[in-house]
Design a protein around this motif. Structure first.
Motif, PDB file in Angstrom:
ATOM      1  N   LEU A  38       2.215   2.891 -10.408  1.00 17.67           N
ATOM      2  CA  LEU A  38       2.832   3.501  -9.223  1.00 17.67           C
ATOM      3  C   LEU A  38       1.909   3.488  -8.009  1.00 17.67           C
ATOM      4  O   LEU A  38       2.325   3.044  -6.929  1.00 17.67           O
ATOM      5  N   PRO A  39       0.644   3.917  -8.132  1.00 21.10           N
ATOM      6  CA  PRO A  39      -0.231   3.822  -6.955  1.00 21.10           C
ATOM      7  C   PRO A  39      -0.470   2.370  -6.523  1.00 21.10           C
ATOM      8  O   PRO A  39      -0.559   2.083  -5.324  1.00 21.10           O
ATOM      9  N   TRP A  40      -0.525   1.463  -7.494  1.00 21.65           N
ATOM     10  CA  TRP A  40      -0.713   0.052  -7.167  1.00 21.65           C
ATOM     11  C   TRP A  40       0.488  -0.473  -6.382  1.00 21.65           C
ATOM     12  O   TRP A  40       0.331  -1.156  -5.368  1.00 21.65           O
ATOM     13  N   VAL A  41       1.696  -0.156  -6.849  1.00 19.70           N
ATOM     14  CA  VAL A  41       2.908  -0.597  -6.154  1.00 19.70           C
ATOM     15  C   VAL A  41       2.955  -0.002  -4.748  1.00 19.70           C
ATOM     16  O   VAL A  41       3.301  -0.691  -3.795  1.00 19.70           O
ATOM     17  N   ALA A  42       2.607   1.258  -4.622  1.00 24.91           N
ATOM     18  CA  ALA A  42       2.606   1.892  -3.296  1.00 24.91           C
ATOM     19  C   ALA A  42       1.683   1.127  -2.350  1.00 24.91           C
ATOM     20  O   ALA A  42       2.051   0.869  -1.192  1.00 24.91           O
ATOM     21  N   GLN A  43       0.520   0.741  -2.829  1.00 24.14           N
ATOM     22  CA  GLN A  43      -0.420  -0.017  -1.997  1.00 24.14           C
ATOM     23  C   GLN A  43       0.138  -1.397  -1.656  1.00 24.14           C
ATOM     24  O   GLN A  43       0.023  -1.853  -0.519  1.00 24.14           O
ATOM     25  N   GLU A  44       0.744  -2.044  -2.622  1.00 26.74           N
ATOM     26  CA  GLU A  44       1.339  -3.365  -2.380  1.00 26.74           C
ATOM     27  C   GLU A  44       2.456  -3.271  -1.332  1.00 26.74           C
ATOM     28  O   GLU A  44       2.544  -4.100  -0.428  1.00 26.74           O
ATOM     29  N   LEU A  45       3.303  -2.255  -1.461  1.00 24.33           N
ATOM     30  CA  LEU A  45       4.393  -2.079  -0.502  1.00 24.33           C
ATOM     31  C   LEU A  45       3.854  -1.773   0.893  1.00 24.33           C
ATOM     32  O   LEU A  45       4.393  -2.253   1.893  1.00 24.33           O
ATOM     33  N   TYR A  46       2.792  -0.984   0.959  1.00 22.68           N
ATOM     34  CA  TYR A  46       2.189  -0.626   2.242  1.00 22.68           C
ATOM     35  C   TYR A  46       1.703  -1.869   2.984  1.00 22.68           C
ATOM     36  O   TYR A  46       1.737  -1.917   4.214  1.00 22.68           O
TER      37      TYR A  46
END
Length: 65
Positions: A38-46
Motif C-alpha cells: 500500500l505505501p509503495w502503490v501510494a508512492q507510485e501513484l504520486y
C-alpha cells in the motif's frame, strides 16, 4: 495551432488501456510486497502525471481489486 485541452471523455478514451496496464503492473507486485504494498502503490501513484492519469489508475486498481 489549437492549444485546447481534450475533453475528459476523449482523454479517458485515449489513455484507458495505459491506465489498465499500469494498474495491472501495480497489482502484480501485491503478493511480493505484502504489507509494504500500500505505501509503495501510494508512492507510485504520486509520481504519475498528469494527475488525471493517476486518478484513472486509482479507479482501475479499485475495479480490479
Amino acid at each position: 495551432m489549437s492549444t485546447e485541452k481534450p475533453s475528459r471523455a476523449a482523454y479517458h478514451r485515449e489513455h484507458q488501456a495505459r491506465a489498465e496496464a499500469e494498474a495491472q503492473r501495480l497489482l502484480a507486485r501485491k503478493a511480493e510486497l505484502q504489507g509494504r504494498w500500500l505505501p509503495w502503490v501510494a508512492q507510485e501513484l504520486y509520481q504519475l502525471n498528469p494527475p488525471e492519469f493517476a486518478n484513472m489508475v486509482r479507479r482501475e486498481l479499485q475495479r480490479f481489486s
